[in-house]
Design a protein around this motif. Structure first.
Motif, PDB file in Angstrom:
ATOM      1  N   ARG A  72      52.022   3.740  45.884  1.00  0.00           N
ATOM      2  CA  ARG A  72      53.572   3.756  45.133  1.00  0.00           C
ATOM      3  C   ARG A  72      53.205   3.638  43.417  1.00  0.00           C
ATOM      4  NH1 ARG A  72      55.117   1.292  49.864  1.00  0.00           N
ATOM      5  NH2 ARG A  72      54.421  -0.986  49.041  1.00  0.00           N
ATOM      6  N   PHE A  73      51.974   3.330  42.941  1.00  0.00           N
ATOM      7  CA  PHE A  73      52.051   3.034  41.573  1.00  0.00           C
ATOM      8  C   PHE A  73      52.052   4.786  41.023  1.00  0.00           C
ATOM      9  CE2 PHE A  73      50.121  -1.158  42.821  1.00  0.00           C
ATOM     10  CZ  PHE A  73      51.145  -1.706  42.203  1.00  0.00           C
ATOM     11  N   PRO A  74      52.656   4.959  40.046  1.00  0.00           N
ATOM     12  CA  PRO A  74      52.944   6.252  39.624  1.00  0.00           C
ATOM     13  C   PRO A  74      51.416   6.650  38.993  1.00  0.00           C
ATOM     14  CG  PRO A  74      54.020   5.225  38.221  1.00  0.00           C
ATOM     15  CD  PRO A  74      53.577   4.105  39.381  1.00  0.00           C
ATOM     16  N   LEU A  75      51.235   8.053  38.775  1.00  0.00           N
ATOM     17  CA  LEU A  75      50.012   8.743  38.135  1.00  0.00           C
ATOM     18  C   LEU A  75      50.606   8.581  36.585  1.00  0.00           C
ATOM     19  CD1 LEU A  75      49.050  11.371  40.631  1.00  0.00           C
ATOM     20  CD2 LEU A  75      47.902   9.182  40.154  1.00  0.00           C
ATOM     21  N   ILE A  78      47.269   0.367  51.185  1.00  0.00           N
ATOM     22  CA  ILE A  78      47.051   1.587  50.609  1.00  0.00           C
ATOM     23  C   ILE A  78      48.442   2.040  50.324  1.00  0.00           C
ATOM     24  CG2 ILE A  78      46.440   3.884  51.772  1.00  0.00           C
ATOM     25  CD1 ILE A  78      44.259   2.579  53.465  1.00  0.00           C
ATOM     26  N   GLY A  79      49.332   1.743  51.090  1.00  0.00           N
ATOM     27  CA  GLY A  79      50.734   2.113  50.940  1.00  0.00           C
ATOM     28  C   GLY A  79      51.406   1.747  49.645  1.00  0.00           C
ATOM     29  N   GLY A 131      48.567  -8.417  52.571  1.00  0.00           N
ATOM     30  CA  GLY A 131      48.765  -8.038  54.138  1.00  0.00           C
ATOM     31  C   GLY A 131      47.750  -7.126  54.603  1.00  0.00           C
ATOM     32  N   SER A 132      48.030  -6.146  55.575  1.00  0.00           N
ATOM     33  CA  SER A 132      47.078  -5.447  56.120  1.00  0.00           C
ATOM     34  C   SER A 132      46.569  -4.248  55.246  1.00  0.00           C
ATOM     35  CB  SER A 132      47.793  -4.640  57.353  1.00  0.00           C
ATOM     36  OG  SER A 132      48.661  -3.609  56.930  1.00  0.00           O
ATOM     37  N   LEU A 134      44.314   3.035  41.643  1.00  0.00           N
ATOM     38  CA  LEU A 134      43.732   2.606  42.873  1.00  0.00           C
ATOM     39  C   LEU A 134      43.702   3.538  43.852  1.00  0.00           C
ATOM     40  CD1 LEU A 134      46.253  -0.857  42.796  1.00  0.00           C
ATOM     41  CD2 LEU A 134      43.508  -0.573  42.168  1.00  0.00           C
ATOM     42  N   ARG A 135      44.470   4.416  43.844  1.00  0.00           N
ATOM     43  CA  ARG A 135      44.406   5.475  45.069  1.00  0.00           C
ATOM     44  C   ARG A 135      43.191   6.488  44.760  1.00  0.00           C
ATOM     45  NH1 ARG A 135      49.688   9.030  44.007  1.00  0.00           N
ATOM     46  NH2 ARG A 135      50.389   7.008  43.364  1.00  0.00           N
TER      47      ARG A 135
END
Length: 282
Positions: A21-24, A16-17, A10-11, A54-55
């Motif tokens: 959501r993947f936990p540290l 980014i969103g 998607g966009s 990824l963040r």
């Protein structure tokens, strides 16, 4: 709720969103996953390490948006650096993956920026790369650098003021279209003055024909001179090595240098009178 490990599509905002959501991972979780990948080649462990960071890539890539390149492409290149970091990471060194990965992420983004920011490469040496990625943030205004500020930046980055000024000039330039954007620009487009037609067959043959005719004309003009005049002209003007001086030729013919100069002037005048009619017929 999105399942961890699902493909994010998607966009850019959705990506980014989803990445956030993947936990540290805790230090213990990171050590366990990195050990599984290193010792057992567990690809699922490597996937979890990548997704949890990824963040980090998004954050690093955001710092390079000033170069006008797509954010998605910057993130993609940064992800390549992250995957390389996971592949090379040694958990026994006592260093967290984030500290190790940030260097490889930046390295991949640097390469992408240097290859794609301009059509022509601006930074190829180590000093130029350092200037490229630091000069923008160190400039206090959008105008050109003065000699004093250039010297200050050069001292900080351990380069010469000339290198700072040159990079500032390069960064201030813009890419120009090879062809004009419209018909009015075609006469001033670079293609009109950068094109080289000298290698085209017709131009090559024409140049050879002109050179042959010129050589023939010159030989005919020399043939009309007396032996002494021809010897002087050839020795003074047509020798591949160092031309003879008036004094050298004066000694050779047993006359003064002034007399050699007079003979030379008259010989050249006669040659010109012979060559002008020939040139008019070409």
């Amino acid at each position: 709720m999105q399942r961890p490990g699902a493909v994010i599509i998607g966009s850019m905002d959705a990506y980014i969103g989803g990445a956030r959501r993947f936990p540290l991972l805790t230090r213990e979780e990171e050590f366990r996953l990195a050990s599984r990948y290193r010792d057992d080649n567990d690809l699922d462990a490597a996937r979890q390490l990548i997704l949890s960071h990824l963040r980090l890539v998004i954050s690093v890539a955001r710092g390079y948006l000033g170069y006008g390149l797509p954010h998605a492409d910057l993130i993609q290149e940064g992800n390549i650096g992250l995957m390389k970091a996971v592949q090379r990471f040694d958990p026994t060194r006592g260093v967290r993956l984030v500290s190790f990965a940030v260097h490889l992420i930046r390295a991949e983004i640097h390469e992408y920026v240097l290859k794609n920011w301009r059509m022509l490469k601006l930074a190829t040496t180590k000093a130029q790369r350092k200037l490229f990625f630091n000069l923008r943030s160190m400039k206090t205004s959008g105008q050109g650098l003065g000699s004093t500020r250039a010297a200050e930046i050069a001292q900080i980055l351990d380069v010469t003021p000339a290198e700072v000024t040159e990079m500032d000039t390069r960064l201030s330039g813009h890419d120009v279209a090879l062809d004009g954007d419209n018909d009015d620009d075609e006469a001033f487009a670079p293609i009109t003055y950068l094109a080289d037609y000298s290698g085209e067959p017709l131009h090559v043959l024409d140049a050879r024909a002109r050179a042959r005719l010129q050589n023939e004309d010159l030989e005919n003009a020399l043939a009309r001179l007396d032996p002494r005049s021809r010897r002087i002209v050839e020795a003074r003007w047509l020798m591949d090595e160092k031309p003879a001086t008036l004094h050298d030729l004066g000694e050779e013919f047993g006359v003064s240098a002034e007399r050699i100069r007079q003979v030379e002037v008259k010989a050249i005048q006669r040659m010109r009178s012979s060559l002008v009619p020939l040139a008019a017929t070409r």
